[in-house]
Scaffold this motif. Structure first.
Motif, PDB file in Angstrom:
ATOM      1  N   SER A 260       1.101  -1.381   0.274  1.00 24.35           N
ATOM      2  CA  SER A 260      -0.301  -0.893  -0.181  1.00 24.35           C
ATOM      3  C   SER A 260       1.142   1.512  -0.015  1.00 24.35           C
ATOM      4  CB  SER A 260      -0.994   0.100   1.597  1.00 24.35           C
ATOM      5  OG  SER A 260      -0.461  -0.096   2.684  1.00 24.35           O
TER       6      SER A 260
ATOM      7  N   ARG B 291      -5.250   4.508   2.618  1.00 24.72           N
ATOM      8  CA  ARG B 291      -4.622   3.366   2.729  1.00 24.72           C
ATOM      9  C   ARG B 291      -5.394   1.813   2.993  1.00 24.72           C
ATOM     10  NH1 ARG B 291      -0.932   2.760   6.795  1.00 24.72           N
ATOM     11  NH2 ARG B 291      -0.134   1.094   5.252  1.00 24.72           N
ATOM     12  N   TRP B 292      -6.358   2.621   3.662  1.00 23.95           N
ATOM     13  CA  TRP B 292      -7.513   1.210   4.282  1.00 23.95           C
ATOM     14  C   TRP B 292      -8.210   0.354   3.453  1.00 23.95           C
ATOM     15  CZ3 TRP B 292     -12.472   1.162   4.234  1.00 23.95           C
ATOM     16  CH2 TRP B 292     -12.636   2.756   4.065  1.00 23.95           C
TER      17      TRP B 292
ATOM     18  N   ILE C 143      -5.834  -1.812   1.154  1.00 24.59           N
ATOM     19  CA  ILE C 143      -5.752  -3.208   2.461  1.00 24.59           C
ATOM     20  C   ILE C 143      -6.634  -3.689   2.019  1.00 24.59           C
ATOM     21  CG2 ILE C 143      -4.761  -3.580   4.552  1.00 24.59           C
ATOM     22  CD1 ILE C 143      -3.303  -1.064   4.926  1.00 24.59           C
TER      23      ILE C 143
ATOM     24  N   PHE D  42      -5.507  -7.245   8.978  1.00 21.87           N
ATOM     25  CA  PHE D  42      -6.481  -5.486   8.185  1.00 21.87           C
ATOM     26  C   PHE D  42      -5.570  -4.342   9.442  1.00 21.87           C
ATOM     27  CE2 PHE D  42      -9.748  -2.276   8.462  1.00 21.87           C
ATOM     28  CZ  PHE D  42      -9.000  -1.350   6.830  1.00 21.87           C
TER      29      PHE D  42
ATOM     30  N   VAL E 237      -3.039  -1.961   8.796  1.00 26.79           N
ATOM     31  CA  VAL E 237      -3.395  -0.094   8.734  1.00 26.79           C
ATOM     32  C   VAL E 237      -2.784   0.172   9.802  1.00 26.79           C
ATOM     33  CG1 VAL E 237      -5.329   1.695   9.011  1.00 26.79           C
ATOM     34  CG2 VAL E 237      -5.689  -0.339   7.774  1.00 26.79           C
TER      35      VAL E 237
ATOM     36  N   GLY F 146       1.308   2.774   9.227  1.00 26.13           N
ATOM     37  CA  GLY F 146       0.593   4.358   8.309  1.00 26.13           C
ATOM     38  C   GLY F 146       2.232   4.925   7.974  1.00 26.13           C
TER      39      GLY F 146
END
Lengths: 365, 370
Positions: free
Chosen positions: A107, A120-121, A124, A316, A320, A323
């Motif tokens: 990511s 970004r999430w 992902i 996840f 996340v 970052g």
């Protein structure tokens, strides 16, 4: 037995390992090895390939003593239920953490290169959701998928060869041992961590058809191909970019493609990113599958599908959370130490233990 | 369960594609050319050419030229962006020009944004303008061609003719950053008759303009670096005794010349660079017109070789005066004689390098007459 419809051939095994090895690291590999090995970066990669071959031999020797058990099964045989489960869970955490680390790096690159505005999430989540579809399948289906996507590897090669023909200066890799052998070895240490993936043999070994020699041949061939490919790609970047330039480019392979234009395609790097994404997904699938198999074994009576939800959620959250650049570096560190322990130290100890106390699995099923 | 999944997949298809990062061509204003000039007080003047896309009522493509003064390349672009409706995008930049003053001060600061931005195009051609770079873009169009495309085409055709080196934003980056290596950038000039002419190449040392080559010298340079892909034309004065007369000259096509380069270090610590090889040529013009017998041809070969070698020598002298190591001699020494290289102070020692061009010319063809 349940295993019967879940076995893979040796050819599939080869591609399975190959696709797991080729992953997120390939883009930044030339930059990473160059930072310590200078112009001898490609030699570092070859040394790393030899080192991983050595590790493969140990892992194979370990598996050979338990020919019909996966790692999660033979750990119990070695240490009994309690300690075996704890060690098994360590491998599960390693696999899930590695999957999360892959997502973090993926990511990061994607948001810097193509999707700067996408959170970004989301990136992902998309990867996890799509890959989970594959990971809940059995090993045979996964292996088939990985074989099918291997068509993309020659594309890697063709693009690199093309770029090299357009613009290269062999002087850049000289003087070869400018950095000194110590730093070349150091560089190979970095390269080794982008080549891991062969530890999946711990899980897949009992499911591969054929005798142990054939299995060793398959995994060695995969490792050989990855070593050659990586070393060639590194070499290409080293002769295209001057040493000072490669120091400031974190993803030389992409950067190289960014400056070329075909008549029809203006930005090859974007096409390449999409192809490379598939390679990342395959690596992710393999690792999350390894993690889910363990979870299934310990918590869901051998049904790894049921672990999909929470393995995905853990992944996840882990991905996340990381970052910022410091956290990415932290993850990188944890991953290098973790994989050093989990695929080099522990297997060696297990092998020693198994010889010492003469613990062996049954020879045939 | 299956139906829920199908529904979710359908909904996500509606939501997912290109939500955040879409950048549609409709909303973008494409920059086709960028020029940097020196402005007073260390500021930079950026001039851009924007291409208007032909749409329904407007059939012919047209362009707009804007200038603004600011502190850095990126800041000036943002200033321009605020003047212009819709968003400026740099992924189609075809020509990047530097004014003389900027080139003398250093070009890297203005290039940084092109290297850093993932959307910027790294393959746009780059050139230096003798004078103000913005003046070239304010021509707006030459003939039927819009100016940025025109500049790009001029450069491209000269590259193909073996007169100008192939340069783009990426190709000079390696050379800019690496010590012991310099580069040449095509040199343009706005002519009296409102046209753009490629007059030669600008020699750079580090990131600064330090000298210039005319067209002939840049052909000779490309010959030494073996960069001439097909052929390159050269007019040489071989009979100076005829005075200023067409008969003093001969014009040849060099057919894909390939020379060998040797770098030697003499025991006394000097560097000798030898260029040797045979250039095969085709006579395209020889006003004196006398190539019938083979002795005469042999003599012309001999005279040509001498004249060409002399011209190459002069070109190399000029390059050394500009302290421009565009032949990468320094980088070669660093690669193959690292111990020697460490003792060198290349800023000063480059001027001491001795070049020995030993070039033979052999005429293979004379056209359809002798």
């Amino acid at each position: 037995m349940k295993i019967a419809d879940n076995t893979i051939t040796q050819g599939q095994f080869m591609f399975f390992i190959l696709q797991t090895q080729i992953g997120v690291g390939v883009l930044s590999l030339p930059h990473q090895v160059q930072s310590s090995a200078k112009g001898a970066g490609w030699i570092s990669v070859i040394i790393a390939g030899l080192a991983s071959q050595l590790i493969i031999l140990f892992l194979w020797a370990l598996n050979k003593r338990f020919p019909s058990s996966t790692i999660y099964e033979f750990l119990t045989q070695l240490f009994g239920k309690f300690t075996g489960t704890i060690l098994g869970l360590a491998y599960v955490s390693y696999a899930i953490f590695t999957s999360a680390d892959i997502l973090v790096l993926f990511s990061d690159i994607v948001s810097r290169w193509i999707l700067p505005a996408t959170p970004r999430w989301v990136v992902i989540l998309i990867v996890i959701v799509t890959c989970m579809y594959m990971a809940v399948e059995n090993l045979r289906n996964i292996a088939r998928f990985l074989v099918a996507t291997s068509i993309l590897i020659p594309v890697f090669l063709a693009l690199a060869i093309y770029s090299m023909m357009v613009n290269m200066n062999v002087d850049y890799i000289f003087p070869l041992t400018e950095a000194g052998w110590l730093d070349i070895i150091k560089g190979s240490q970095k390269a080794l961590f982008s080549m891991v993936g062969f530890e999946l043999i711990l899980l897949a070994y009992p499911l591969v058809e054929g005798n142990s020699g054939g299995k060793l041949k398959a995994i060695s061939l995969a490792n050989l191909l990855v070593t050659l490919l990586y070393s060639f790609l590194t070499f290409t970047c080293l002769v295209i970019f001057s040493p000072r330039e490669i120091e400031v480019i974190p993803e030389p392979l992409l950067y190289m493609l960014k400056s070329f234009t075909f008549n029809v395609i203006e930005r090859i790097d974007l096409i390449f990113l999409s192809i490379w994404s598939v390679s990342v997904f395959t690596t992710f699938i393999s690792y999350i599958f390894m993690g889910m198999m363990g979870l299934g074994q310990y918590f869901h009576k051998g049904n790894h599908k049921k672990a999909a939800w929470w393995a995905g959620i853990i992944c996840f959250v882990l991905a996340v959370w990381a970052g910022q650049p410091e956290k990415i570096r932290l993850y990188d560190k944890i991953f290098s130490i973790g994989s050093f322990i989990m695929i080099m130290v522990v297997p060696l100890l297990l092998l020693g233990w198994s010889y010492l106390f003469k613990v062996k699995g049954e020879t045939s099923t | 369960m299956k139906q829920i999944m199908l529904f979710l997949a359908g909904v996500s298809l509606l939501l997912l594609p290109g939500c955040w990062d879409q950048s549609s061509l409709r909303d973008a204003r494409l920059i086709y050319g960028v020029a940097f000039d020196q402005a007073p007080q260390g500021k930079v003047k950026t001039t851009i050419v924007i291409r208007n896309m032909p749409s329904g009522d407007r059939k012919n493509p047209s362009n707009e030229v804007h200038s603004v003064i600011g502190n850095t390349a990126r800041q000036t672009r943002d200033l321009l962006d605020s003047n212009i409706s819709e968003k400026l995008e740099t992924y189609k930049v075809r020509a990047l020009l530097f004014g003389k003053e900027v080139a003398k001060k250093g070009i890297y600061p203005h290039l940084d944004v092109f290297y850093r931005d993932p959307r910027a195009s790294l393959n746009s051609r780059i050139a230096v303008v003798d004078g103000e770079a913005s003046q070239v873009f304010y021509l707006r169009r030459v003939g039927d061609t819009l100016i940025a495309e025109h500049v790009d085409e001029v450069l491209e055709s000269e590259e193909d003719a073996g007169i100008l080196p192939k340069t783009n934003v990426q190709s000079i980056c390696s050379l800019l950053l690496e010590p012991g290596q310099d580069f040449l950038i095509p040199l343009l000039r706005k002519t009296e008759s409102e046209e753009v002419a490629a007059v030669g190449t600008a020699l750079f040392h580090g990131q600064k303009w330090t000298g210039e080559f005319n067209r002939k010298e840049s052909v000779l340079y490309l010959m030494l670096t073996n960069e001439i892909e097909k052929k390159a034309q050269l007019t040489i004065k071989i009979h100076p005794q005829h005075g200023e007369n067409p008969t003093s000259y001969i014009t040849i096509d060099m057919l894909k010349p390939r020379l060998k380069r040797e770098v030697k270090i003499s025991p006394s610590g000097g560097v000798d660079v030898i260029f040797s090889g045979t250039v095969y040529a085709k006579v395209v013009e020889f006003p004196e017109n006398n190539l019938t017998d083979s002795d005469r041809l042999e003599q012309i070969n001999h005279e040509l070789s001498r004249a060409l070698t002399l011209e190459v020598k002069n070109m190399l002298d000029k390059m050394q005066q500009a302290n421009c190591d565009a032949l990468s001699i320094g980088r070669h020494l660093a690669a193959f004689h690292p111990e020697f290289w460490k003792k060198q102070d290349w800023e000063k020692d480059y001027a001491k390098v001795r070049f020995h061009p030993r070039i033979k010319v052999k005429i293979l063809e004379t056209g359809i007459t002798y």
